[in-house]
Design a protein around this motif. Structure first.
Motif, PDB file in Angstrom:
ATOM      1  N   ASP A 139       0.713  -0.966   0.658  1.00  0.00           N
ATOM      2  CA  ASP A 139      -0.182   0.051   0.227  1.00  0.00           C
ATOM      3  C   ASP A 139       1.260   1.540   0.438  1.00  0.00           C
ATOM      4  N   LEU A 140       0.225   2.385  -0.650  1.00  0.00           N
ATOM      5  CA  LEU A 140       1.509   3.448   0.319  1.00  0.00           C
ATOM      6  C   LEU A 140       2.379   3.873   1.043  1.00  0.00           C
ATOM      7  N   ALA A 141       1.598   3.425   2.232  1.00  0.00           N
ATOM      8  CA  ALA A 141       2.730   3.986   3.723  1.00  0.00           C
ATOM      9  C   ALA A 141       3.345   2.609   3.942  1.00  0.00           C
ATOM     10  N   SER A 142       3.532   1.424   3.256  1.00  0.00           N
ATOM     11  CA  SER A 142       4.552   0.311   2.893  1.00  0.00           C
ATOM     12  C   SER A 142       5.698   1.050   2.296  1.00  0.00           C
ATOM     13  N   ALA A 143       5.468   1.939   0.799  1.00  0.00           N
ATOM     14  CA  ALA A 143       5.439   1.828  -0.037  1.00  0.00           C
ATOM     15  C   ALA A 143       6.894   3.063   0.316  1.00  0.00           C
ATOM     16  N   ARG A 144       6.227   3.777   0.582  1.00  0.00           N
ATOM     17  CA  ARG A 144       7.142   5.167   1.444  1.00  0.00           C
ATOM     18  C   ARG A 144       8.161   4.170   2.342  1.00  0.00           C
ATOM     19  N   HIS A 145       7.382   3.869   3.472  1.00  0.00           N
ATOM     20  CA  HIS A 145       8.348   2.977   3.742  1.00  0.00           C
ATOM     21  C   HIS A 145       9.417   2.443   4.123  1.00  0.00           C
ATOM     22  N   LEU A 146       9.902   1.724   2.868  1.00  0.00           N
ATOM     23  CA  LEU A 146      10.757   0.642   2.118  1.00  0.00           C
ATOM     24  C   LEU A 146      11.873   2.309   1.357  1.00  0.00           C
ATOM     25  N   ASN A 147      10.518   3.035   0.571  1.00  0.00           N
ATOM     26  CA  ASN A 147      11.400   4.169  -0.104  1.00  0.00           C
ATOM     27  C   ASN A 147      12.168   4.654   1.310  1.00  0.00           C
ATOM     28  N   GLU A 148      11.555   5.062   2.503  1.00  0.00           N
ATOM     29  CA  GLU A 148      12.476   5.730   3.247  1.00  0.00           C
ATOM     30  C   GLU A 148      14.531   5.132   3.544  1.00  0.00           C
ATOM     31  N   ILE A 149      14.091   3.554   3.786  1.00  0.00           N
ATOM     32  CA  ILE A 149      14.758   2.888   4.070  1.00  0.00           C
ATOM     33  C   ILE A 149      16.014   2.913   3.182  1.00  0.00           C
ATOM     34  N   LEU A 150      15.580   3.187   1.883  1.00  0.00           N
ATOM     35  CA  LEU A 150      16.822   2.968   0.597  1.00  0.00           C
ATOM     36  C   LEU A 150      16.775   4.406   1.045  1.00  0.00           C
ATOM     37  N   HIS A 151      16.567   5.803   1.248  1.00  0.00           N
ATOM     38  CA  HIS A 151      16.879   6.824   1.073  1.00  0.00           C
ATOM     39  C   HIS A 151      18.125   6.901   2.211  1.00  0.00           C
ATOM     40  N   LEU A 152      18.090   6.526   3.070  1.00  0.00           N
ATOM     41  CA  LEU A 152      18.626   7.134   4.856  1.00  0.00           C
ATOM     42  C   LEU A 152      19.201   5.865   4.596  1.00  0.00           C
ATOM     43  N   ARG A 153      19.568   4.736   4.405  1.00  0.00           N
ATOM     44  CA  ARG A 153      20.360   3.842   4.793  1.00  0.00           C
ATOM     45  C   ARG A 153      21.291   3.366   3.686  1.00  0.00           C
TER      46      ARG A 153
END
Length: 453
Positions: A139-153
């Motif tokens: 869903d949108l929330a989980s996609a945003r969460h995965l993107n945050e992991i990729l961008h930050l980590r």
């Protein structure tokens, strides 16, 4: 050029059925870098010899490469039993003194977050890359969460979010038709086009995919990703440059113009249905709820239809309908551009005039245009102009792997593009889960339900 692949989930079906046959195609064409190596990893207690035997059997069944090429590909393989969620195991798998490496996540989506977290501690370099299979989130929330992991980590390596629909073959078919022919782009707008249908309809049923499909359904399996990407190719403006950044920019902007579905129109603009017992040709098909591996309590749809509006002057008032379904009478996978009818003073004088329809194959490489010609006694006859492009040399996965080895992200989903797709689909899935749109039925081998009047 990337010279090494680390394949997480190497014991799974994706590796033996699609990824390694794609590697074999590239090897046969001489497109792999010298010394290319593939390290397989999973929780299977295999040796390298076990892995090689497993892949050799898969290549024999799924690859058209020569026996010598298949043998050479098998010789590229090694295997390490690995807990892919542990940083220590991932670091040991990658090694310190290594060539540029593509880490390919051929894994269930439930493992993406812990595996990406483990990768974040493994010191990937800017010249490395990470490939993530669809679905990217649920869903949108989980996609945003995965993107945050990729961008930050994982800010250093290139990230490839894979949707094999965006192979160079399909992209080139649509883009070349639009932008390399003066006859089409000038009429690619609401003034001339009445509606657009994008369909992926199959006579196939589950074919052993119940474990995945029953948890996804037609909307998440096909519409949210594959058909949404085809929609972006139709909607997008001509890119300023033919490069990865420009091409991905216009795709994202195209999806941003799509209006978020509203609760008021949900029952009119969406259809959910599943097949019941029936026959497809000579094949008897049980009801979906009686298929092996299906949980009837999930209420999973096997047919989904979604009509979207676009908030952009070029497409004002043009409905775009995305449809996908299983167990239908025949296969149909295409983009259908339906042009507006001619004025009445012409159609009254020329019986037989019908609106033009441009059809672009999604699976088969065809372009068809229904054209009105003169018939006898001042009548009109509709004839179809049909062109078939040269079949692609490589499979979609071979195209995509080659692009990844060259570190070219043009044919891959950007993080904001994945979020836009979920932004459009999320309200539909929530409305369906709340029972706002009833589940309809259609007999296997018959037409799906019609939209509400």
């Amino acid at each position: 050029m990337i010279e090494r692949m680390v394949l997480l989930g190497a014991s799974g079906d994706l590796a033996s059925r699609l990824l390694l046959p794609a590697i074999a195609q590239l090897a046969q064409a001489g497109l792999l870098p010298p010394g290319f190596a593939i390290v397989g990893a999973s929780n299977a207690e295999w040796t390298t010899q076990d892995f090689r035997q497993h892949i050799a059997a898969g290549l024999e069944q799924h690859s058209t490469a020569s026996a010598s090429t298949r043998e050479a590909v098998v010789g590229m393989l090694t295997f390490q039993p690995t807990d892919v969620t542990q940083t220590e195991d991932i670091s040991r798998l990658l090694g310190d003194d290594r060539p540029d490496t593509l880490v390919y996540l051929a894994l269930p989506p439930s493992l993406f977050e812990p595996v990406l977290t483990a990768l974040a501690g493994s010191k990937l370099r800017r010249s490395d890359a990470v490939a993530i299979e669809k679905p990217f989130g649920n869903d949108l929330a989980s996609a945003r969460h995965l993107n945050e992991i990729l961008h930050l980590r994982l800010p250093e390596p290139t990230i490839f979010r894979i949707d094999h629909f965006l192979s160079s073959e399909l992209v080139r078919r649509v883009v070349a038709l639009r932008f390399l022919n003066r006859v089409f782009e000038p009429v690619w707008n609401a003034t001339q086009i009445e509606s657009v249908d994008i369909s992926w309809l199959e006579s196939l049923t589950l074919e052993g995919r119940a474990t995945y499909y029953d948890g996804a359904g037609a909307m998440k399996d096909m519409v949210q990703n594959h058909l949404m990407e085809a929609l972006a190719l139709v909607l997008m403006e001509q890119p300023a440059r033919i490069d990865a950044r420009s091409f991905r920019d216009v795709r994202v902007e195209a999806l941003r113009t799509v209006a978020t579905p509203t609760a008021e129109r949900m029952s009119r603009d969406t259809i959910r249905a599943r097949y019941t017992e029936g026959s497809i040709g000579s094949r008897q098909v049980p009801s979906y709820v009686n298929e092996p591996g299906v949980d009837p309590g999930r209420n999973t749809e096997t047919y989904a239809s979604l009509t979207l509006r676009v908030d952009y002057p070029r497409w004002a008032g043009v409905p775009f309908t995305l449809r996908s379904g299983k167990a239908l009478a025949e296969d149909a996978a295409e983009i259908a551009i339906r042009f507006r009818p001619l004025p009445a003073y012409l159609t009254d004088q020329w019986p037989g005039v019908e609106p033009n329809v441009l059809r672009i194959g999604l699976n088969e490489p065809y372009v068809r245009l229904s054209t009105t010609l003169n018939g006898p006694e001042k009548t009109a006859e509709v004839r179809e102009l049909h062109a078939t492009t040269t079949p692609p040399q490589f499979t979609a996965y071979a195209h995509l792997i080659l692009q990844m080895l060259h570190n070219d992200p043009m044919l891959f989903i950007r993080g904001d593009e994945a979020e836009e797709s979920w932004r459009i689909i999320d309200p539909v899935m929530k409305a369906w889960a709340a029972g706002q749109v009833p589940m309809q039925e259609y007999a296997a081998g018959h037409a799906p339900p019609d939209p509400a009047p």
